[in-house]
Scaffold this active site. Structure first.
Site, PDB file in Angstrom:
ATOM      1  N   ALA A  50      42.788  33.013  37.788  1.00  0.00           N
ATOM      2  CA  ALA A  50      42.877  33.689  38.993  1.00  0.00           C
ATOM      3  C   ALA A  50      44.126  34.405  39.412  1.00  0.00           C
ATOM      4  O   ALA A  50      44.111  35.470  39.719  1.00  0.00           O
ATOM      5  CB  ALA A  50      42.288  32.513  39.968  1.00  0.00           C
TER       6      ALA A  50
ATOM      7  N   THR B 205      44.898  38.015  41.442  1.00  0.00           N
ATOM      8  CA  THR B 205      45.012  37.960  42.691  1.00  0.00           C
ATOM      9  C   THR B 205      46.163  39.049  43.254  1.00  0.00           C
ATOM     10  O   THR B 205      46.060  39.607  44.369  1.00  0.00           O
ATOM     11  CB  THR B 205      45.646  36.583  43.212  1.00  0.00           C
ATOM     12  OG1 THR B 205      46.751  36.090  42.411  1.00  0.00           O
ATOM     13  CG2 THR B 205      44.609  35.456  43.227  1.00  0.00           C
TER      14      THR B 205
ATOM     15  N   HIS C 159      34.015  33.144  30.727  1.00  0.00           N
ATOM     16  CA  HIS C 159      33.103  32.791  31.959  1.00  0.00           C
ATOM     17  C   HIS C 159      32.274  34.169  32.056  1.00  0.00           C
ATOM     18  O   HIS C 159      31.522  34.249  33.223  1.00  0.00           O
ATOM     19  CB  HIS C 159      33.846  32.433  33.142  1.00  0.00           C
ATOM     20  CG  HIS C 159      34.558  30.874  32.819  1.00  0.00           C
ATOM     21  ND1 HIS C 159      35.600  30.625  33.926  1.00  0.00           N
ATOM     22  CD2 HIS C 159      34.407  30.267  32.040  1.00  0.00           C
ATOM     23  CE1 HIS C 159      36.065  29.537  33.562  1.00  0.00           C
ATOM     24  NE2 HIS C 159      35.488  28.999  32.366  1.00  0.00           N
TER      25      HIS C 159
ATOM     26  N   CYS D 258      15.423  46.042  34.445  1.00  0.00           N
ATOM     27  CA  CYS D 258      15.280  46.842  33.336  1.00  0.00           C
ATOM     28  C   CYS D 258      14.405  48.092  33.524  1.00  0.00           C
ATOM     29  O   CYS D 258      13.407  47.920  34.063  1.00  0.00           O
ATOM     30  CB  CYS D 258      14.771  46.156  32.234  1.00  0.00           C
ATOM     31  SG  CYS D 258      14.713  47.084  30.797  1.00  0.00           S
TER      32      CYS D 258
ATOM     33  N   ILE E 143      52.973  36.489  38.279  1.00  0.00           N
ATOM     34  CA  ILE E 143      52.917  37.053  36.818  1.00  0.00           C
ATOM     35  C   ILE E 143      53.875  38.168  36.826  1.00  0.00           C
ATOM     36  O   ILE E 143      54.371  38.537  35.768  1.00  0.00           O
ATOM     37  CB  ILE E 143      51.630  37.388  36.450  1.00  0.00           C
ATOM     38  CG1 ILE E 143      50.914  36.059  36.348  1.00  0.00           C
ATOM     39  CG2 ILE E 143      51.580  38.275  35.264  1.00  0.00           C
ATOM     40  CD1 ILE E 143      49.371  35.969  36.069  1.00  0.00           C
TER      41      ILE E 143
END
Length: 242
Positions: free
Chosen positions: A23, A27, A120, A148, A231
């Protein structure tokens, strides 16, 4: 500073780099951490609403809750951040880099990365359970209960639901056994089986392991380098070593 210099040198020399993201990689794009104390997963009913059983029993109600929980109608506002672009740039430089992401936002692909394993699944697409035709995010937004166009079946989201197996797990583990370097970015390493990846990489493969996360994970012993940073800060630190 020395850690940044050493990691910069390691990435320069590495032949195969694998990156596990959570996550914290998203963020910084403004996407909420659904698993935080105040996140949407804090609602006791969310696990039921996002389960395979609930989709099978009540697909119309499932889509209502799915859209609310993931704020589908506003998802286009989120854009790749510096961390996503950094990983894409490594690939553009000719590095053999594969991203194993726990995130379902699709921002790695939007940021330019070509080799991404969505552990995931992804919010960006859905498919027909009968004919397997694929549909994009805009189609899901435009239809209250997306069906569909050919079969009229209610679409199946491409997110891995509670009760599903992880279809990409074996591909991810295969990549771990081939890697020289594992970078873990923005994940608390609390969810199995992904939480075991650093141990596999370090203890079984002998890869160099690097952790980038604001909070300590309790798995620091599985890493050669630990950066308690956002990060974006880590990327800036590496960039200044060029």
């Amino acid at each position: 500073m020395q850690q940044f210099e050493e990691v910069h040198s390691i990435l320069e020399k590495a032949k195969k780099i694998t990156v596990l993201t959570g996550a914290g990689a998203s963020t910084e794009s403004g996407i909420p951490d659904f698993r935080s104390a105040n996140g949407l997963y804090a609602d006791a009913n969310v696990e039921m609403y996002l389960s395979r059983g609930y989709y099978n029993r009540s697909p119309k109600e499932f889509w209502k809750h799915y859209k609310e929980i993931f704020q589908i109608n506003t998802f286009h506002q989120y854009k790749p951040n510096r961390g996503h672009r950094f990983l894409a740039e490594l690939e553009e430089q000719g590095k053999d880099i594969t991203i194993l992401t726990q995130n379902i936002d699709g921002l790695h692909q939007l940021g330019g990365s070509k080799h991404v394993i969505d552990l995931h699944g992804t919010l960006q697409t859905a498919h027909c359970p009968k004919c397997k035709a694929g549909y994009d995010l805009q189609y899901m937004i435009d239809h209250e209960v997306p069906r569909c166009e050919k079969c009229n079946f209610i679409l199946n989201p491409d997110v891995v639901l509670y009760g599903d197996t992880l279809p990409q797990y074996q591909n991810a583990v295969k990549r771990l056994y081939e890697t020289d370097v594992l970078i873990v970015m923005g994940t608390s390493l609390k969810v199995q089986p992904v939480a075991s990846f650093p141990q596999i990489a370090k203890r079984e493969v002998g890869a160099t392991t690097i952790l980038v996360n604001e909070e300590l994970t309790g798995q620091e012993y599985n890493f050669d380098y630990v950066f308690q940073n956002k990060i974006g800060e880590f990327v800036e630190g590496l960039s200044s070593r060029k």
